[in-house]
Design a protein around this motif. Structure first.
Motif, PDB file in Angstrom:
ATOM      1  N   UNK A  45       0.834  -1.206   0.000  1.00 34.96           N
ATOM      2  CA  UNK A  45       0.000   0.000   0.000  1.00 34.96           C
ATOM      3  C   UNK A  45       0.868   1.255   0.000  1.00 34.96           C
ATOM      4  N   UNK A  46       1.964   1.225   0.772  1.00 38.17           N
ATOM      5  CA  UNK A  46       2.882   2.369   0.784  1.00 38.17           C
ATOM      6  C   UNK A  46       3.492   2.585  -0.591  1.00 38.17           C
ATOM      7  N   UNK A  47       3.852   1.488  -1.253  1.00 39.46           N
ATOM      8  CA  UNK A  47       4.435   1.601  -2.587  1.00 39.46           C
ATOM      9  C   UNK A  47       3.447   2.251  -3.552  1.00 39.46           C
ATOM     10  N   UNK A  48       2.189   1.829  -3.485  1.00 39.28           N
ATOM     11  CA  UNK A  48       1.183   2.326  -4.426  1.00 39.28           C
ATOM     12  C   UNK A  48       0.806   3.776  -4.148  1.00 39.28           C
ATOM     13  N   UNK A  49       0.837   4.192  -2.898  1.00 42.37           N
ATOM     14  CA  UNK A  49       0.412   5.546  -2.561  1.00 42.37           C
ATOM     15  C   UNK A  49       1.558   6.548  -2.498  1.00 42.37           C
ATOM     16  N   UNK A  50       2.775   6.066  -2.146  1.00 41.34           N
ATOM     17  CA  UNK A  50       3.890   6.988  -1.947  1.00 41.34           C
ATOM     18  C   UNK A  50       5.069   6.744  -2.885  1.00 41.34           C
ATOM     19  N   UNK A  51       5.033   5.606  -3.579  1.00 40.20           N
ATOM     20  CA  UNK A  51       6.126   5.286  -4.494  1.00 40.20           C
ATOM     21  C   UNK A  51       7.140   4.355  -3.855  1.00 40.20           C
ATOM     22  N   UNK A  52       7.894   3.611  -4.666  1.00 38.30           N
ATOM     23  CA  UNK A  52       8.820   2.610  -4.130  1.00 38.30           C
ATOM     24  C   UNK A  52      10.003   3.195  -3.375  1.00 38.30           C
ATOM     25  N   UNK A  53      10.375   4.441  -3.651  1.00 37.33           N
ATOM     26  CA  UNK A  53      11.565   5.015  -3.025  1.00 37.33           C
ATOM     27  C   UNK A  53      11.425   5.193  -1.522  1.00 37.33           C
ATOM     28  N   UNK A  54      10.194   5.235  -1.004  1.00 34.88           N
ATOM     29  CA  UNK A  54       9.998   5.455   0.433  1.00 34.88           C
ATOM     30  C   UNK A  54      10.151   4.151   1.222  1.00 34.88           C
ATOM     31  N   UNK A  55      10.157   3.022   0.540  1.00 32.07           N
ATOM     32  CA  UNK A  55      10.230   1.737   1.223  1.00 32.07           C
ATOM     33  C   UNK A  55      11.667   1.387   1.622  1.00 32.07           C
ATOM     34  N   UNK A  56      11.808   0.749   2.769  1.00 33.69           N
ATOM     35  CA  UNK A  56      13.111   0.234   3.189  1.00 33.69           C
ATOM     36  C   UNK A  56      13.454  -1.001   2.367  1.00 33.69           C
ATOM     37  N   UNK A  57      14.705  -1.465   2.473  1.00 33.02           N
ATOM     38  CA  UNK A  57      15.093  -2.691   1.769  1.00 33.02           C
ATOM     39  C   UNK A  57      14.205  -3.860   2.174  1.00 33.02           C
ATOM     40  N   UNK A  58      13.921  -3.959   3.471  1.00 37.80           N
ATOM     41  CA  UNK A  58      13.084  -5.059   3.956  1.00 37.80           C
ATOM     42  C   UNK A  58      11.672  -4.958   3.402  1.00 37.80           C
ATOM     43  N   UNK A  59      11.128  -3.751   3.303  1.00 36.67           N
ATOM     44  CA  UNK A  59       9.772  -3.587   2.783  1.00 36.67           C
ATOM     45  C   UNK A  59       9.705  -3.918   1.298  1.00 36.67           C
ATOM     46  N   UNK A  60      10.714  -3.489   0.531  1.00 40.76           N
ATOM     47  CA  UNK A  60      10.755  -3.842  -0.888  1.00 40.76           C
ATOM     48  C   UNK A  60      10.840  -5.354  -1.070  1.00 40.76           C
ATOM     49  N   UNK A  61      11.671  -5.986  -0.272  1.00 38.54           N
ATOM     50  CA  UNK A  61      11.826  -7.428  -0.340  1.00 38.54           C
ATOM     51  C   UNK A  61      10.522  -8.129   0.042  1.00 38.54           C
ATOM     52  N   UNK A  62       9.806  -7.567   1.022  1.00 33.48           N
ATOM     53  CA  UNK A  62       8.530  -8.154   1.447  1.00 33.48           C
ATOM     54  C   UNK A  62       7.488  -8.104   0.336  1.00 33.48           C
ATOM     55  N   UNK A  63       7.510  -7.049  -0.473  1.00 36.73           N
ATOM     56  CA  UNK A  63       6.579  -6.962  -1.606  1.00 36.73           C
ATOM     57  C   UNK A  63       6.829  -8.113  -2.574  1.00 36.73           C
ATOM     58  N   UNK A  64       8.093  -8.452  -2.777  1.00 37.03           N
ATOM     59  CA  UNK A  64       8.440  -9.561  -3.681  1.00 37.03           C
ATOM     60  C   UNK A  64       8.052 -10.904  -3.057  1.00 37.03           C
ATOM     61  N   UNK A  65       8.341 -11.062  -1.768  1.00 44.17           N
ATOM     62  CA  UNK A  65       8.049 -12.328  -1.091  1.00 44.17           C
ATOM     63  C   UNK A  65       6.555 -12.595  -0.959  1.00 44.17           C
TER      64      UNK A  65
END
Length: 225
Positions: free
Chosen positions: A14-34
Motif C-alpha cells: 500500500x505504501x508503494x502504491x500511494x507513496x512510491x517505491x523510493x519510500x520503502x526500506x530494503x526489507x519492505x521492498x523485499x517483502x513486496x516480492x516475497x
C-alpha cells in the motif's frame, strides 16, 4: 503480527502504491516480492531476517538456492522470484550500456561493471570493446580464473579486438576478495596489454578493477597514458 493485520496504508504494498517505491526500506521492498511470511510472522520480518543473515540485498541475491532456502519461510518459489528480479536489474543495466551507445558517462560504465562482475566467487577478466567514436561494440568475458588469479594472454585480447574491429578497449576484472585495490600484477599485465594493443594502433582507455562496493580506475589514477 502479519501484514494483513497492520493498520490501513502501512503495509509495504500500500505504501508503494500511494507513496512510491523510493519510500520503502530494503526489507519492505523485499517483502513486496516475497508476498507472504510465516504463520504469525510478517513478510517484512522474514525479509529482515534474510537481509541480516546475508548482510544486505546484493549478498542475498548473489547467494545460492541452497543457502537462501535454509532460512525459515523461504523456499524455491521465493528464491526464483528473487532471481527473476535480479536478472531484470541486470538486463536493464545491459540496455543502458547497449550496443552503439557512446561512452560519455563514467558512472554508467561503473554501474554496468558492478552489475556484471561484483559478487563473483571467481576472478573474471573482461573487455568492453568500443569503436572509433567510443560507441559500445560488445562486452566480452574473456578469461575466468580461480578465486585469486586469472590467466590473461595479451595475444588473445589482440585477436578478439581485430575480430570485432574495435578501435578502443576498456579492460576490467573483479577481485573476489571484495577489495578493489589493484595489485602489482594487475599493473604489470595492464602495461603488457597496452603495449600489445599499440602494435595494432588500438587505444587502451582504462583498466577498471571491481570490488564489492567500489571500482578503481587506472585512468583516474594516471596509470594509463
Amino acid at each position: 503480527m502479519t501484514i494483513k493485520h497492520w493498520p490501513d496504508g502501512e503495509g509495504p504494498r500500500e505504501k508503494l502504491l500511494t507513496q512510491g517505491p523510493s519510500v520503502l526500506s530494503d526489507a519492505e521492498l523485499l517483502a513486496v516480492i516475497l508476498r507472504n511470511g510465516l504463520a504469525g510472522t510478517s513478510a517484512v520480518d522474514v525479509a529482515r531476517n534474510m537481509l541480516s543473515h546475508f548482510g544486505g540485498l546484493r549478498k542475498l541475491l548473489a547467494a545460492s538456492e541452497s543457502q537462501v532456502c535454509k532460512l525459515s519461510g523461504v523456499g524455491p518459489v521465493k528464491y526464483a522470484q528473487l532471481q527473476a528480479c535480479d536478472e531484470i536489474a541486470r538486463r536493464i543495466a545491459q540496455e543502458n550500456l547497449r550496443k552503439g551507445q557512446i561512452l560519455t558517462n563514467p558512472d554508467l560504465t561503473r554501474d554496468y561493471l558492478m552489475r556484471q562482475l561484483a559478487d563473483r566467487s571467481y576472478e573474471v577478466f573482461a573487455l568492453l570493446l568500443l569503436d572509433s567514436q567510443h560507441r559500445v561494440i560488445q562486452f566480452v568475458e574473456l578469461f575466468r580464473g580461480t578465486i585469486n588469479c586469472a590467466s590473461v594472454y595479451p595475444r588473445d585480447i589482440v585477436a578478439l579486438v581485430l575480430e570485432k574491429n574495435a578501435a578502443a578497449v576498456i579492460v576490467c576484472h573483479n577481485h573476489p576478495s571484495g577489495i578493489a585495490e589493484p595489485s602489482e600484477a594487475d599493473r604489470r599485465i595492464t602495461e603488457r596489454i597496452k603495449i600489445a594493443l599499440e602494435t595494432i594502433d588500438v587505444s587502451l582507455l582504462d583498466h577498471m578493477v571491481v570490488g564489492d562496493y567500489d571500482i578503481v580506475s587506472f585512468a583516474e589514477r594516471g596509470w594509463i597514458k
